[in-house]
Design a protein around this motif. Structure first.
Motif, PDB file in Angstrom:
ATOM      1  N   PHE A   1      10.352   7.435   6.099  1.00  0.00           N
ATOM      2  CA  PHE A   1       9.137   7.843   5.382  1.00  0.00           C
ATOM      3  C   PHE A   1       7.915   7.215   6.047  1.00  0.00           C
ATOM      4  CE2 PHE A   1      12.707   8.173   2.573  1.00  0.00           C
ATOM      5  CZ  PHE A   1      12.477   9.350   1.885  1.00  0.00           C
ATOM      6  N   GLU A   2       6.894   8.064   6.260  1.00  0.00           N
ATOM      7  CA  GLU A   2       5.656   7.571   6.880  1.00  0.00           C
ATOM      8  C   GLU A   2       4.450   8.096   6.110  1.00  0.00           C
ATOM      9  OE1 GLU A   2       5.993   7.998  11.501  1.00  0.00           O
ATOM     10  OE2 GLU A   2       7.480   9.301  10.547  1.00  0.00           O
ATOM     11  N   VAL A   3       3.312   7.384   6.251  1.00  0.00           N
ATOM     12  CA  VAL A   3       2.088   7.940   5.664  1.00  0.00           C
ATOM     13  C   VAL A   3       1.312   8.634   6.777  1.00  0.00           C
ATOM     14  CG1 VAL A   3       1.680   6.469   3.647  1.00  0.00           C
ATOM     15  CG2 VAL A   3       1.034   5.647   5.891  1.00  0.00           C
ATOM     16  N   SER A   4       0.656   9.717   6.407  1.00  0.00           N
ATOM     17  CA  SER A   4      -0.115  10.449   7.405  1.00  0.00           C
ATOM     18  C   SER A   4      -1.531   9.891   7.437  1.00  0.00           C
ATOM     19  CB  SER A   4      -0.135  11.934   7.025  1.00  0.00           C
ATOM     20  OG  SER A   4      -1.257  12.548   7.601  1.00  0.00           O
ATOM     21  N   ALA A   5      -2.047   9.733   8.669  1.00  0.00           N
ATOM     22  CA  ALA A   5      -3.414   9.203   8.809  1.00  0.00           C
ATOM     23  C   ALA A   5      -4.427  10.155   8.178  1.00  0.00           C
ATOM     24  CB  ALA A   5      -3.727   9.003  10.286  1.00  0.00           C
ATOM     25  N   ASN A   6      -4.057  11.432   8.065  1.00  0.00           N
ATOM     26  CA  ASN A   6      -5.018  12.422   7.543  1.00  0.00           C
ATOM     27  C   ASN A   6      -4.967  12.568   6.023  1.00  0.00           C
ATOM     28  OD1 ASN A   6      -5.531  13.012  10.213  1.00  0.00           O
ATOM     29  ND2 ASN A   6      -3.807  14.448  10.289  1.00  0.00           N
ATOM     30  N   THR A   7      -3.964  11.958   5.391  1.00  0.00           N
ATOM     31  CA  THR A   7      -3.819  12.154   3.944  1.00  0.00           C
ATOM     32  C   THR A   7      -4.500  11.025   3.186  1.00  0.00           C
ATOM     33  OG1 THR A   7      -1.704  13.169   4.399  1.00  0.00           O
ATOM     34  CG2 THR A   7      -2.108  12.544   2.121  1.00  0.00           C
ATOM     35  N   LYS A   8      -5.225  11.409   2.125  1.00  0.00           N
ATOM     36  CA  LYS A   8      -5.915  10.391   1.323  1.00  0.00           C
ATOM     37  C   LYS A   8      -4.894   9.514   0.608  1.00  0.00           C
ATOM     38  CE  LYS A   8     -10.319  12.464   0.339  1.00  0.00           C
ATOM     39  NZ  LYS A   8     -10.920  13.507  -0.421  1.00  0.00           N
ATOM     40  N   PRO A   9      -5.151   8.204   0.476  1.00  0.00           N
ATOM     41  CA  PRO A   9      -4.193   7.352  -0.259  1.00  0.00           C
ATOM     42  C   PRO A   9      -4.100   7.765  -1.726  1.00  0.00           C
ATOM     43  CG  PRO A   9      -6.166   6.122   0.375  1.00  0.00           C
ATOM     44  CD  PRO A   9      -6.320   7.484   0.964  1.00  0.00           C
ATOM     45  N   PRO A  10      -3.015   7.396  -2.394  1.00  0.00           N
ATOM     46  CA  PRO A  10      -2.848   7.797  -3.789  1.00  0.00           C
ATOM     47  C   PRO A  10      -3.982   7.279  -4.679  1.00  0.00           C
ATOM     48  CG  PRO A  10      -0.860   6.743  -2.938  1.00  0.00           C
ATOM     49  CD  PRO A  10      -1.906   6.584  -1.896  1.00  0.00           C
TER      50      PRO A  10
ATOM     51  N   GLU B   1       5.498  16.967   5.895  1.00  0.00           N
ATOM     52  CA  GLU B   1       4.747  16.198   4.890  1.00  0.00           C
ATOM     53  C   GLU B   1       4.994  16.855   3.537  1.00  0.00           C
ATOM     54  OE1 GLU B   1       0.682  15.300   5.723  1.00  0.00           O
ATOM     55  OE2 GLU B   1       0.465  14.234   3.824  1.00  0.00           O
ATOM     56  N   MET B   2       5.356  16.066   2.545  1.00  0.00           N
ATOM     57  CA  MET B   2       5.643  16.649   1.217  1.00  0.00           C
ATOM     58  C   MET B   2       5.224  15.676   0.115  1.00  0.00           C
ATOM     59  SD  MET B   2       9.798  16.311   1.254  1.00  0.00           S
ATOM     60  CE  MET B   2      10.115  16.615   2.981  1.00  0.00           C
ATOM     61  N   ASP B   3       4.912  16.249  -1.054  1.00  0.00           N
ATOM     62  CA  ASP B   3       4.676  15.416  -2.235  1.00  0.00           C
ATOM     63  C   ASP B   3       6.054  15.122  -2.833  1.00  0.00           C
ATOM     64  OD1 ASP B   3       3.939  14.203  -4.546  1.00  0.00           O
ATOM     65  OD2 ASP B   3       2.819  15.886  -5.388  1.00  0.00           O
ATOM     66  N   VAL B   4       6.483  13.866  -2.748  1.00  0.00           N
ATOM     67  CA  VAL B   4       7.846  13.552  -3.190  1.00  0.00           C
ATOM     68  C   VAL B   4       7.948  13.481  -4.719  1.00  0.00           C
ATOM     69  CG1 VAL B   4       8.539  12.381  -1.061  1.00  0.00           C
ATOM     70  CG2 VAL B   4       7.479  11.045  -2.888  1.00  0.00           C
ATOM     71  N   TYR B   5       6.807  13.359  -5.405  1.00  0.00           N
ATOM     72  CA  TYR B   5       6.855  13.115  -6.855  1.00  0.00           C
ATOM     73  C   TYR B   5       7.614  14.205  -7.638  1.00  0.00           C
ATOM     74  CZ  TYR B   5       5.494  10.527 -10.978  1.00  0.00           C
ATOM     75  OH  TYR B   5       5.544   9.758 -12.110  1.00  0.00           O
ATOM     76  N   PRO B   6       7.261  15.506  -7.443  1.00  0.00           N
ATOM     77  CA  PRO B   6       7.989  16.521  -8.230  1.00  0.00           C
ATOM     78  C   PRO B   6       9.471  16.607  -7.872  1.00  0.00           C
ATOM     79  CG  PRO B   6       6.317  17.544  -6.808  1.00  0.00           C
ATOM     80  CD  PRO B   6       6.138  16.078  -6.693  1.00  0.00           C
ATOM     81  N   LEU B   7       9.819  16.322  -6.610  1.00  0.00           N
ATOM     82  CA  LEU B   7      11.243  16.374  -6.213  1.00  0.00           C
ATOM     83  C   LEU B   7      12.024  15.281  -6.934  1.00  0.00           C
ATOM     84  CD1 LEU B   7      10.777  16.856  -2.342  1.00  0.00           C
ATOM     85  CD2 LEU B   7      11.177  18.618  -4.070  1.00  0.00           C
ATOM     86  N   ILE B   8      11.395  14.096  -6.985  1.00  0.00           N
ATOM     87  CA  ILE B   8      12.083  12.966  -7.634  1.00  0.00           C
ATOM     88  C   ILE B   8      12.132  13.168  -9.149  1.00  0.00           C
ATOM     89  CG2 ILE B   8      11.897  10.481  -8.059  1.00  0.00           C
ATOM     90  CD1 ILE B   8      11.103  10.203  -5.159  1.00  0.00           C
ATOM     91  N   THR B   9      11.091  13.768  -9.706  1.00  0.00           N
ATOM     92  CA  THR B   9      11.093  14.029 -11.161  1.00  0.00           C
ATOM     93  C   THR B   9      12.330  14.839 -11.527  1.00  0.00           C
ATOM     94  OG1 THR B   9       8.691  14.130 -11.190  1.00  0.00           O
ATOM     95  CG2 THR B   9       9.810  15.097 -13.070  1.00  0.00           C
TER      96      THR B   9
ATOM     97  N   LYS C   1       0.965   6.883 -12.250  1.00  0.00           N
ATOM     98  CA  LYS C   1       1.130   8.014 -11.332  1.00  0.00           C
ATOM     99  C   LYS C   1       0.017   7.987 -10.308  1.00  0.00           C
ATOM    100  CE  LYS C   1       3.413  11.262 -14.368  1.00  0.00           C
ATOM    101  NZ  LYS C   1       3.295  12.369 -15.251  1.00  0.00           N
ATOM    102  N   SER C   2       0.128   8.895  -9.342  1.00  0.00           N
ATOM    103  CA  SER C   2      -0.981   9.101  -8.423  1.00  0.00           C
ATOM    104  C   SER C   2      -1.565  10.471  -8.745  1.00  0.00           C
ATOM    105  CB  SER C   2      -0.464   9.066  -6.986  1.00  0.00           C
ATOM    106  OG  SER C   2      -1.380   9.722  -6.155  1.00  0.00           O
ATOM    107  N   LEU C   3      -2.902  10.524  -8.967  1.00  0.00           N
ATOM    108  CA  LEU C   3      -3.519  11.793  -9.365  1.00  0.00           C
ATOM    109  C   LEU C   3      -3.448  12.836  -8.252  1.00  0.00           C
ATOM    110  CD1 LEU C   3      -6.682  10.625 -11.327  1.00  0.00           C
ATOM    111  CD2 LEU C   3      -4.484  11.362 -12.232  1.00  0.00           C
ATOM    112  N   ASN C   4      -3.322  12.382  -6.984  1.00  0.00           N
ATOM    113  CA  ASN C   4      -3.219  13.356  -5.891  1.00  0.00           C
ATOM    114  C   ASN C   4      -1.817  13.379  -5.269  1.00  0.00           C
ATOM    115  OD1 ASN C   4      -3.688  10.795  -5.016  1.00  0.00           O
ATOM    116  ND2 ASN C   4      -4.839  11.351  -3.216  1.00  0.00           N
ATOM    117  N   GLY C   5      -0.826  13.028  -6.061  1.00  0.00           N
ATOM    118  CA  GLY C   5       0.570  13.102  -5.601  1.00  0.00           C
ATOM    119  C   GLY C   5       0.927  11.954  -4.664  1.00  0.00           C
ATOM    120  N   ILE C   6       2.223  11.887  -4.302  1.00  0.00           N
ATOM    121  CA  ILE C   6       2.662  10.870  -3.328  1.00  0.00           C
ATOM    122  C   ILE C   6       3.081  11.663  -2.089  1.00  0.00           C
ATOM    123  CG2 ILE C   6       4.342   9.043  -2.863  1.00  0.00           C
ATOM    124  CD1 ILE C   6       2.848   8.014  -5.150  1.00  0.00           C
ATOM    125  N   ASN C   7       2.136  11.829  -1.184  1.00  0.00           N
ATOM    126  CA  ASN C   7       2.376  12.689  -0.013  1.00  0.00           C
ATOM    127  C   ASN C   7       2.848  11.849   1.166  1.00  0.00           C
ATOM    128  OD1 ASN C   7       1.342  15.324  -1.090  1.00  0.00           O
ATOM    129  ND2 ASN C   7      -0.391  13.974  -1.494  1.00  0.00           N
TER     130      ASN C   7
END
Ligand code: HEM
Length: 509
Positions: free
Chosen positions: A479-488, A178-186, A497-503
């Protein structure tokens, strides 16, 4: 002081307050400006602060109030005051057409002022004849044949991004991470735009530098100025730690751009720029934008060094934040809609099979479903969710008269979620952009790149870049969303942007 004197002072203060309020009430009911804008529906506002209280709080709340709550309450045109400044926000295709197609309303609104110290009079912020002449000068830099020369850069940087994501996945036992893709793409977008605008490789994906940190940070600093209006005052700002940090960032940003411009000028002087490979200066020969500007400045008459720097800084800003937002939200949309992701993957399999070859210009016309998914991402998550125009002279918009001095806000985010035009607007449905489905849709109903004379000059560049980066990623990863991660948490920080990243959970195909 006796109690009696306190009482008198209190009564005088109350009286003055009441008189000031009555004066203000009479003013807003009689001044031609207020009479005109108060015909437009909108929330009640207070003297001096306007609607600032309703807009205070988190950026996500601000986004919701402006783009959803007030649109639902007041409709496709509403009036607000921020401090004493009046904004007329619009979101219907008809109203947006009358503003965006106008040759009279082409200057940018007041909210762009905080960008001036960084971007100066570059294409995004300039107005009038200066803007017209620059737009004419820069348009050829986005010609189809020139864009072609960047295909190699898009592929090169996409491969580096895949290598980085692949390494992260591999470091986990099940090959999933699981990773926040936003900084990688930036960082990937930064490398791409740096090569395109300046022809220089800053290796943002693999190394770090003051320049990369500064480009990343300046956006956050400017957002703080939008959020905390007193920081828009240059004197107050200069007394704060944020103001000092901003000055340092500007020094780094301008210093780097100036150095690249000087290096390139030297290269051109020595006629080394027709060497196709890297030169000793680290500058490559695919440099239409900076070359074009330098050519125009040969006699020093058309563009000064500062003018060139401002245009390059503008492209660095406009060209990386916007595409990062698009690419990241696209991956989120794929992860939350596995059936759509599978369909894109099948299209990519049909085109590329299992080969690892580059994506070429010839592949692009065959990636039609991918294109619809990109368009649908820009509908639901427009990178630039709103933009502004200054009303410099009185105009009629729809049935309303807008007096000079107000600012028009164009709410593309709200427009793209209008259920009358896009049924079930919150559903990610790329088929909306199938040719048959688009027939009869108002041309200004969907405006992620704005429209009219001041539309996005980099639109084709952005679409080509996105198709290449995204096809390269989706061929290799799921790419999948995790059931445990809060939505953006959606908010605008210059771009959407998403304040809590795109995880996302990422695994190899
Ligand atoms: C997904 C990617 C992008 C989106 C959604 C986007 C969107 C927009 C929008 C909505 C505007 C109008 C802003 C306004 O009126 O205030 C704009 C203007 C502009 N964009 Fe983009 N943009 C993107 C990528 C790019 C790229 C890659 C470049 C450069 C390489 C670029 C350069 C510019 C410039 C210079 C302007 C100002 C044009 C003018 O005023 O004449 N954009 N963009």
């Amino acid at each position: 002081m006796p109690v009696y004197s306190y009482f008198i002072a209190f009564c005088v203060a109350v009286l003055l307050f009441i008189l000031a309020y009555i004066g203000w009430w009479i003013y807003i009911h009689t001044s031609p400006f207020h009479v005109a804008v108060n015909r437009i529906p909108g929330p009640k506002y207070l003297p001096l602060i306007g609607n600032a209280l309703e807009l205070a709080g988190g950026l996500d709340r601000l986004q919701h109030t402006l783009q959803t709550k007030w649109v639902e309450e007041y409709g496709d045109i509403y009036r607000i005051f921020v401090g004493t400044h009046c904004y007329i926000n619009i979101s219907s295709p008809e109203l947006m057409e009358s503003v965006l197609s106008s040759q009279k309303i082409i200057d940018k609104g007041v909210s762009y002022n905080e960008l001036i110290p960084w971007l100066g009079q570059g294409l995004l912020l300039s107005s009038g004849d200066l803007w017209r002449s620059r737009r004419k000068l820069l348009t050829p830099a986005f010609h189809f044949s020139i864009l072609n020369s960047f295909v190699e850069v898009f592929n090169e940087q996409s491969r580096i991004l895949c290598g980085i994501i692949g390494d992260i996945c591999q470091s986990f036992a099940d090959g999933k991470s699981e990773m926040d893709v936003y900084p990688l793409i930036t960082r990937c977008s930064l490398d791409i735009i740096c090569e395109a605008a300046m022809g220089t490789n800053i290796n943002a994906q693999t190394e770090t530098s003051d320049y990369i940190r500064a480009v990343y940070r300046i956006g956050q600093v400017v957002t703080e100025q939008f959020r905390l209006p007193w920081l828009r005052n240059p004197t107050i700002l200069s007394l704060t730690a944020l103001g000092k940090e901003r000055d340092q960032l500007l020094k780094t940003l301008h210093g780097f751009t100036e150095e690249v411009i000087n290096n390139r000028r030297e290269v051109i002087k020595k006629k080394e720029n027709n060497v196709a490979q890297e030169t000793g200066t680290g500058i490559k020969n695919r440099l239409p934008l900076l070359d074009l500007l330098l050519k125009a400045s040969e006699d020093g008459k058309v563009l000064s060094n500062q003018d060139i720097r401002q245009e390059i800084d503008t492209f660095m800003f406009e060209g990386h934040d916007t595409t990062t937002s698009l690419l990241s939200w696209f991956l989120y949309a794929m992860a939350s809609n596995p059936d759509v992701q599978e369909r894109v993957w099948i299209e990519l399999q049909n085109e590329f099979g299992d080969s690892e070859r580059d994506c070429t210009q010839e592949d692009i016309p065959n990636l039609k479903y991918l294109e619809c998914c990109i368009k649908e991402t820009l509908r639901l998550y427009p990178s630039v969710p709103g933009f502004e125009r200054a009303v410099k002279e009185d105009v009629q918009i729809g049935k309303y008269f807008l007096p000079a001095g107000c600012t028009i806000g164009i709410l593309s985010f709200a427009a793209h979620r209008n259920p009358e035009i896009f049924p079930d607007p919150l559903v990610f449905n790329p088929e909306r952009f199938f040719p048959d489905e688009s027939v009869g849709r108002h041309p200004y109903a969907y405006i992620p790149f704005s429209a009219g004379p001041r539309n996005c000059i980099g639109q084709r560049f952005a679409m080509l870049e996105s198709k290449i980066v995204l096809s390269t990623l989706l061929r290799r990863f799921k790419f999948e969303v995790s059931a445990n991660t809060k939505p953006p948490i959606i908010a605008t920080q210059l771009v959407l942007k998403s304040l809590n990243g795109i995880n996302l959970i990422v695994s190899r195909r």
